[in-house]
Design a protein around this motif. Structure first.
Motif, PDB file in Angstrom:
ATOM      1  N   CYS A 151      44.703  25.627  -4.575  1.00 17.91           N
ATOM      2  CA  CYS A 151      45.575  24.867  -4.055  1.00 17.91           C
ATOM      3  C   CYS A 151      45.257  25.025  -2.633  1.00 17.91           C
ATOM      4  CB  CYS A 151      46.669  25.341  -4.372  1.00 17.91           C
ATOM      5  SG  CYS A 151      47.549  26.280  -3.817  1.00 17.91           S
ATOM      6  N   CYS A 152      45.671  24.385  -1.606  1.00 18.49           N
ATOM      7  CA  CYS A 152      45.574  24.189  -0.597  1.00 18.49           C
ATOM      8  C   CYS A 152      44.129  23.863   0.299  1.00 18.49           C
ATOM      9  CB  CYS A 152      46.318  25.627  -0.010  1.00 18.49           C
ATOM     10  SG  CYS A 152      48.564  25.255  -0.789  1.00 18.49           S
ATOM     11  N   ALA A 153      43.336  23.832   0.007  1.00 15.15           N
ATOM     12  CA  ALA A 153      42.016  24.136   0.555  1.00 15.15           C
ATOM     13  C   ALA A 153      41.318  22.575   0.298  1.00 15.15           C
ATOM     14  CB  ALA A 153      40.862  25.309  -0.172  1.00 15.15           C
ATOM     15  N   VAL A 154      40.016  22.779   0.335  1.00 15.83           N
ATOM     16  CA  VAL A 154      39.082  21.662   0.269  1.00 15.83           C
ATOM     17  C   VAL A 154      40.057  20.798  -1.099  1.00 15.83           C
ATOM     18  CG1 VAL A 154      37.929  22.547  -1.258  1.00 15.83           C
ATOM     19  CG2 VAL A 154      36.789  20.533  -0.302  1.00 15.83           C
ATOM     20  N   GLU A 155      39.827  19.435  -0.929  1.00 11.36           N
ATOM     21  CA  GLU A 155      40.148  18.340  -1.607  1.00 11.36           C
ATOM     22  C   GLU A 155      38.877  18.446  -2.669  1.00 11.36           C
ATOM     23  OE1 GLU A 155      42.639  16.650  -1.299  1.00 11.36           O
ATOM     24  OE2 GLU A 155      42.724  16.942   0.088  1.00 11.36           O
ATOM     25  N   ARG A 156      39.689  17.980  -3.860  1.00 11.93           N
ATOM     26  CA  ARG A 156      38.641  17.984  -4.551  1.00 11.93           C
ATOM     27  C   ARG A 156      37.791  17.055  -5.364  1.00 11.93           C
ATOM     28  NH1 ARG A 156      41.505  15.283  -9.193  1.00 11.93           N
ATOM     29  NH2 ARG A 156      40.471  13.202  -8.649  1.00 11.93           N
ATOM     30  N   ASP A 157      37.493  15.958  -4.652  1.00 10.50           N
ATOM     31  CA  ASP A 157      36.843  14.871  -4.323  1.00 10.50           C
ATOM     32  C   ASP A 157      35.718  14.979  -3.468  1.00 10.50           C
ATOM     33  OD1 ASP A 157      37.493  13.483  -6.289  1.00 10.50           O
ATOM     34  OD2 ASP A 157      38.822  11.681  -4.366  1.00 10.50           O
ATOM     35  N   GLU A 158      36.365  16.092  -2.468  1.00  8.12           N
ATOM     36  CA  GLU A 158      34.911  16.574  -1.835  1.00  8.12           C
ATOM     37  C   GLU A 158      34.239  17.857  -2.186  1.00  8.12           C
ATOM     38  OE1 GLU A 158      33.078  17.672   2.018  1.00  8.12           O
ATOM     39  OE2 GLU A 158      33.974  15.759   0.606  1.00  8.12           O
ATOM     40  N   LEU A 159      34.756  18.519  -2.704  1.00  4.60           N
ATOM     41  CA  LEU A 159      34.453  19.852  -3.443  1.00  4.60           C
ATOM     42  C   LEU A 159      33.405  19.389  -4.316  1.00  4.60           C
ATOM     43  CD1 LEU A 159      33.533  23.078  -4.126  1.00  4.60           C
ATOM     44  CD2 LEU A 159      35.618  22.740  -5.067  1.00  4.60           C
ATOM     45  N   GLU A 160      33.765  18.340  -5.502  1.00 10.42           N
ATOM     46  CA  GLU A 160      32.898  17.482  -6.110  1.00 10.42           C
ATOM     47  C   GLU A 160      31.893  17.266  -5.829  1.00 10.42           C
ATOM     48  OE1 GLU A 160      32.848  14.577  -9.632  1.00 10.42           O
ATOM     49  OE2 GLU A 160      34.573  15.078  -9.033  1.00 10.42           O
ATOM     50  N   LEU A 200      30.336  27.266  -1.941  1.00  9.41           N
ATOM     51  CA  LEU A 200      30.374  26.723  -2.405  1.00  9.41           C
ATOM     52  C   LEU A 200      31.999  26.909  -2.934  1.00  9.41           C
ATOM     53  CD1 LEU A 200      27.947  23.893  -3.655  1.00  9.41           C
ATOM     54  CD2 LEU A 200      29.025  24.065  -1.573  1.00  9.41           C
ATOM     55  N   LEU A 201      31.806  27.515  -3.535  1.00 10.02           N
ATOM     56  CA  LEU A 201      33.120  28.217  -4.567  1.00 10.02           C
ATOM     57  C   LEU A 201      33.754  28.669  -3.494  1.00 10.02           C
ATOM     58  CD1 LEU A 201      31.839  29.572  -7.755  1.00 10.02           C
ATOM     59  CD2 LEU A 201      33.598  28.191  -7.229  1.00 10.02           C
ATOM     60  N   GLY A 202      33.295  29.483  -2.834  1.00  9.35           N
ATOM     61  CA  GLY A 202      34.702  29.081  -1.557  1.00  9.35           C
ATOM     62  C   GLY A 202      35.310  28.487   0.039  1.00  9.35           C
ATOM     63  N   ALA A 203      35.195  27.347  -0.705  1.00  7.69           N
ATOM     64  CA  ALA A 203      35.983  26.057  -0.127  1.00  7.69           C
ATOM     65  C   ALA A 203      37.041  26.155  -0.863  1.00  7.69           C
ATOM     66  CB  ALA A 203      34.948  25.059  -0.030  1.00  7.69           C
TER      67      ALA A 203
END
Length: 299
Positions: A236-245, A208-211
């Motif tokens: 930056c430039c990776a998964v959206e914050r809301d999606e990772l949360e 998950l951190l890898g995203a």
């Protein structure tokens, strides 16, 4: 498909996405009751094991530079095999030796005294290696893609004493003092214990951190702590914050264990804050300033 079967497959899918384990392994855990859809990644049940994992995460967060991250491995690991009584972590081959240099305890006269995880020692285990805690005998086993891998271990240097070399079977007084004073360091033993839960859980979810770590391609993905306590993940430039949360919460990261009392402050004060028992993980996604990203926006 019954609701029970559906929940087992849901738990297994989340477990696989968080740890990198095969789906069949996670499904077997769900069928035997080791995991469920509320807590789809096994927790460390022993306090000593949680403390070891928490201290390792904090040292890696503050000890690894953003430029050292490879392929999204923000803490140097690509996969995890978590259990109730232990943990095995898959090392990124390009970061393996740097991970050990960050966590093994040393006295650095030029940079803050005691560094690394106090009481940590490295021991061979057949053809593998493990990091063990002298005080509690907790352990994190290290997995490497090369079965013949032998770590290049840090040496003594000018003003640098590798305690794990000098005190192989006993704690150095500085290590004993550090371990004995952890609960008093923040003035709130309950919050320290809750942060150990959160940190341990985060270490057990490297995929998950890898995203977020995908942003390291531009040098702007990093993890750090506030004085060894609350954890911050920036990228930056990776998964959206809301999606990772959403993914982290779905993985059970902030599911309160019975031994952690809830706090009023556990209600998020701003987006990206994950709180439990007075402890925090904060997610921050910023803009990308890489030249290629700017060129794409201009076009």
């Amino acid at each position: 498909m019954s609701r029970r079967t559906d929940n087992r497959h849901r738990a297994a899918s989340i477990c696989r996405a968080a740890t990198g384990l095969p789906h069949r392994t996670c499904l077997g855990w769900a069928e035997t009751g080791l995991i469920d859809h509320r807590q789809p990644v096994p927790d460390a049940e022993d306090e000593g094991q949680r403390v070891l994992e928490s201290l390792m995460l904090a040292e890696l967060a503050d000890g690894l530079r953003a430029s050292e991250h490879r392929d999204g491995a923000l803490l140097g690991f690509t996969s995890a095999r978590p259990g109730r009584t232990g943990l095995a972590l898959g090392l990124h081959p390009a970061m393996a030796d740097r991970v050990l240099a960050a966590v093994l305890p040393r006295i650095d006269e030029h940079d803050g005294g005691l560094r690394g995880v106090p009481g940590l020692r490295i021991v061979p285990t057949g053809r593998g290696w493990a990091l063990t805690q002298l005080r509690d005998r907790a352990a994190v086993h290290l997995l490497h893609p090369d079965p013949d891998w032998r770590p290049v271990l840090p040496e003594h240097g000018d003003g640098l004493t590798q305690l794990w070399r000098r005190n192989r079977h006993r704690l150095h007084p500085a290590e004993a003092t550090e371990l004995g004073g952890r609960a008093d360091a923040g003035g709130d033993p309950g919050s320290v214990a809750a942060q150990d839960w959160l940190n341990s859980r985060l270490l057990r979810r490297p995929r998950l951190l890898g995203a977020a770590g995908a942003g390291a391609a531009h040098g702007s993905a990093n993890v750090y702590t506030h004085g060894g306590g609350d954890v911050v993940v920036e990228w930056c430039c990776a998964v959206e914050r809301d999606e990772l949360e959403r993914r982290l919460r779905r993985s059970g990261l902030a599911q309160p264990p019975g031994r952690v009392a809830g706090r009023l402050r556990d209600q998020p004060w701003f987006p990206g804050e994950i709180a439990m028992g007075g402890a925090f993980v904060t997610l921050r996604r910023g803009p990308c300033h890489a030249p290629d990203a700017a060129a794409r926006r201009a076009s």
